[in-house]
Design a protein around this motif. Sequence first.
Motif, PDB file in Angstrom:
ATOM      1  N   GLY A 495      94.603  73.411  11.661  1.00  0.00           N
ATOM      2  CA  GLY A 495      95.313  72.284  11.245  1.00  0.00           C
ATOM      3  C   GLY A 495      94.694  70.962  11.522  1.00  0.00           C
ATOM      4  O   GLY A 495      93.313  71.134  11.826  1.00  0.00           O
ATOM      5  N   PHE A 496      95.088  69.720  11.477  1.00  0.00           N
ATOM      6  CA  PHE A 496      94.757  68.549  11.883  1.00  0.00           C
ATOM      7  C   PHE A 496      93.674  68.136  10.769  1.00  0.00           C
ATOM      8  O   PHE A 496      94.105  67.215  10.070  1.00  0.00           O
ATOM      9  CB  PHE A 496      94.295  68.330  13.312  1.00  0.00           C
ATOM     10  N   SER A 497      92.539  68.307  10.793  1.00  0.00           N
ATOM     11  CA  SER A 497      91.602  67.727  10.017  1.00  0.00           C
ATOM     12  C   SER A 497      91.212  68.818   9.057  1.00  0.00           C
ATOM     13  O   SER A 497      90.428  68.540   8.051  1.00  0.00           O
ATOM     14  CB  SER A 497      90.032  67.403  10.783  1.00  0.00           C
ATOM     15  N   MET A 498      92.113  70.178   9.029  1.00  0.00           N
ATOM     16  CA  MET A 498      91.881  71.111   8.029  1.00  0.00           C
ATOM     17  C   MET A 498      93.222  71.188   7.280  1.00  0.00           C
ATOM     18  O   MET A 498      94.423  71.153   8.044  1.00  0.00           O
ATOM     19  CB  MET A 498      91.317  72.400   8.671  1.00  0.00           C
ATOM     20  N   GLY A 499      93.318  71.481   6.077  1.00  0.00           N
ATOM     21  CA  GLY A 499      94.496  71.624   5.224  1.00  0.00           C
ATOM     22  C   GLY A 499      95.184  72.897   5.479  1.00  0.00           C
ATOM     23  O   GLY A 499      94.405  73.835   5.936  1.00  0.00           O
ATOM     24  N   ARG A 500      96.269  72.857   5.454  1.00  0.00           N
ATOM     25  CA  ARG A 500      97.231  74.232   5.578  1.00  0.00           C
ATOM     26  C   ARG A 500      97.874  74.515   4.350  1.00  0.00           C
ATOM     27  O   ARG A 500      98.292  73.468   3.517  1.00  0.00           O
ATOM     28  CB  ARG A 500      98.392  74.212   6.708  1.00  0.00           C
ATOM     29  N   PHE A 501      98.115  75.898   3.743  1.00  0.00           N
ATOM     30  CA  PHE A 501      98.500  76.074   2.492  1.00  0.00           C
ATOM     31  C   PHE A 501     100.062  75.749   2.576  1.00  0.00           C
ATOM     32  O   PHE A 501     101.018  76.036   3.484  1.00  0.00           O
ATOM     33  CB  PHE A 501      98.767  77.736   2.189  1.00  0.00           C
ATOM     34  N   ALA A 502     100.602  75.034   1.697  1.00  0.00           N
ATOM     35  CA  ALA A 502     101.885  74.627   1.464  1.00  0.00           C
ATOM     36  C   ALA A 502     101.936  74.313  -0.188  1.00  0.00           C
ATOM     37  O   ALA A 502     101.021  74.017  -0.969  1.00  0.00           O
ATOM     38  CB  ALA A 502     102.238  73.439   2.102  1.00  0.00           C
ATOM     39  N   GLU A 503     103.115  74.974  -0.897  1.00  0.00           N
ATOM     40  CA  GLU A 503     103.083  74.765  -2.245  1.00  0.00           C
ATOM     41  C   GLU A 503     102.965  73.550  -2.918  1.00  0.00           C
ATOM     42  O   GLU A 503     102.464  73.331  -3.880  1.00  0.00           O
ATOM     43  CB  GLU A 503     104.376  75.612  -2.560  1.00  0.00           C
ATOM     44  N   ASP A 504     103.680  72.763  -1.999  1.00  0.00           N
ATOM     45  CA  ASP A 504     103.632  71.186  -2.775  1.00  0.00           C
ATOM     46  C   ASP A 504     102.321  70.439  -2.593  1.00  0.00           C
ATOM     47  O   ASP A 504     101.814  69.878  -3.483  1.00  0.00           O
ATOM     48  CB  ASP A 504     104.713  70.223  -1.932  1.00  0.00           C
ATOM     49  N   TYR A 505     101.721  71.066  -1.681  1.00  0.00           N
ATOM     50  CA  TYR A 505     100.194  70.534  -1.237  1.00  0.00           C
ATOM     51  C   TYR A 505      99.372  70.761  -2.302  1.00  0.00           C
ATOM     52  O   TYR A 505      98.437  70.041  -2.892  1.00  0.00           O
ATOM     53  CB  TYR A 505      99.872  70.670   0.056  1.00  0.00           C
ATOM     54  N   VAL A 506      99.371  72.124  -2.318  1.00  0.00           N
ATOM     55  CA  VAL A 506      98.215  72.474  -3.328  1.00  0.00           C
ATOM     56  C   VAL A 506      98.524  72.190  -4.886  1.00  0.00           C
ATOM     57  O   VAL A 506      97.600  72.347  -5.816  1.00  0.00           O
ATOM     58  CB  VAL A 506      97.738  74.284  -3.149  1.00  0.00           C
TER      59      VAL A 506
END
Length: 670
Positions: A495-506
């Motif tokens: 996390g923090f400076s790296m993205g994490r999978f989330a449906e709205d996000y992708v």
Amino acid sequence: MSSHSEKTFAARLAARGLVLPEGMKLAAAARKQLLGLALLAVFLWVLRDKLAHLDTEAILAALAQVDGLSWALAIGATIASFAALAQYDALIHRALATGTAPGHARRGGWTAIALSQTVGFGLVSGALVRWRMLPDTSLAQASKITATVAATFLAGWSVLTAAVLLIAPINHPHLPVMAVQGLAILGLVMGGGLALTTLVLPEGLRLGRFTLRLPPLAVMARILGLAALDTAFAAAALWALLPETETLAFFALYPAFLLAQGAGLVSNTPGGVGPFEITLVSLLPATSQPELIAAILAWRIVYYGLPALVAVALVLLRPAHVLRKSTVLSAAEAPTALLRSALAAPQSELGLLRQGEHGLLPTDCGHGGWMVGRSGRALVALLDPFGTAPVPVLLERLQSSARAEGRTACLYKISSRVAALARAEGWVVAPVATEVWLDPARFDLTTPARAGLRRKLRKAEKAGLQVVRAQGLLPLAEMTDLACAWAAAHGGERGFSMGRFAEDYVSAQQVLLARDAEGRLVGFASFHATATEWGLDLMRPAPDAPDGTMQALIATAITEAAKAGAKRLSLAALPPRSEDSAGPAAALWRRAEKGKGAAGLRQFKMGFGPQLSPRYIAARSPAALMLAAAEIARAIHRPAPLPGPAIATESAPETAAELQPNLVFASRSS
């Protein structure tokens, strides 16, 4: 006070721009004060015979015999006690995320306590003083802080008193030791239950329509420690004022002092006057009453009178300047224009704002700002600032906000240009990563440096792999299954400076999908995208994906980015090579290179024959740099849960389409 009088007084306050918050109704406060006076009357009636035999002349004579050294020791202990008391406010301000600097919080806190404990009406007077001392704090916030400080002190006092009585029970003819210790054990069990509740129910205890949110164990431990310091020094101030003829040991006085303090708290009289004295005299029957009462009077002068006089002076002479608060805005608070400006900036990684984890540090004129994240005790500006604001101006704003939040200011993954500007302003700068990127329009697969990449792509093609850029609705169910399987195999997401999978996000990103010969989704890659740059964010292959799947996803993305007119495609960053560093940094990067998959990730990215650009970390001192680096590493490897998307899914396609007409966004609903 009648209901009409209360409304009239509230109206007068409102005419001056002052509004009494909920929980600060004058009638309720007056009723509470009357209850305290009633309890005081009960104390006086129960102990009327003991009070009738007090020798006033002997008390005054004993008071006159207190020497200068005793006064000095008592004043020193009082200063130490108030230093601990002030820390309650700093702790509560940070827990409530008020943005007030710790120094200002401490000053306002001890001033409020010094006055409220003397004049009474603690919740009202304490809130008004805090409001006066902290101009950036509303009256409602000051009331909440006052109530929270009072509640946390009471909780800390309760557990501390129970522990002290268990170890050193009161020796009194009318209080059996077993009964005292039994009550102490009960108090400790209740305290332990609260601590257990924070572990079992971290989101709080639901009580009907209300939710009781308890502080974390670390905060509870600090509250208990502050209560111990505060009360121990307060008792030491009283003990120092006892005459030399009294042989009362401090550890005999301390338990009685705690109980007397509790009686004063329950009574709610100003300073606990009456119940405190009567309880202490009753619990120390072997001590000469005139000497003890004289010591209490001297203690009240030192512990109540002198701090109150200093507090009055501070309240009257408070500087007119406005205290600075943190200017960091959450993504939800940020103006739409500022968010659009960030997402339209050339740095595609600013798309991390869509996860809602980070905020924005804007300029006064609104021409840009900096993406800012919080990691423990660090306030971190990520990447380069966007817009036209001068970097030195933003550096000063970052430092000011960090001071207001009680954090260390840090810059992370900044370019060489910004690193040079920070160094010129006196910041300590060190290499932290190497960005891997290429020009999509000039990407040539036939160069010798990409021979390994060509072999991987042929293997993927031979396996029947098909890679396409997602159009329309995303296969979110399949993608979620892949992301969950990947996270389980890799010990969770970073996390923090790296993205994490989330449906709205992708759904607001450019997504490349890889399917095998049977049409099964075996991998996907997502990219932040602006009009000029694509930036690799998520790579999620299936465990049984054909060899070359991820290379095929990236190669297809390069082609699509070129079609979209992007001038740059970033494959994100790699740690610097240990051989390119010296000293402690070299040892750090050697350790990083031994991590799981580190060598394979470097080989994967370097297979595209990319260009390399150094990225830096910066802080105000070497110690601050080390602290911030440790906090960032912890936030990356053990990220807190995401607060939710900063930009609603419904608005993301519209916003992105305005920024980049070539982008096609997916949505969960048709």
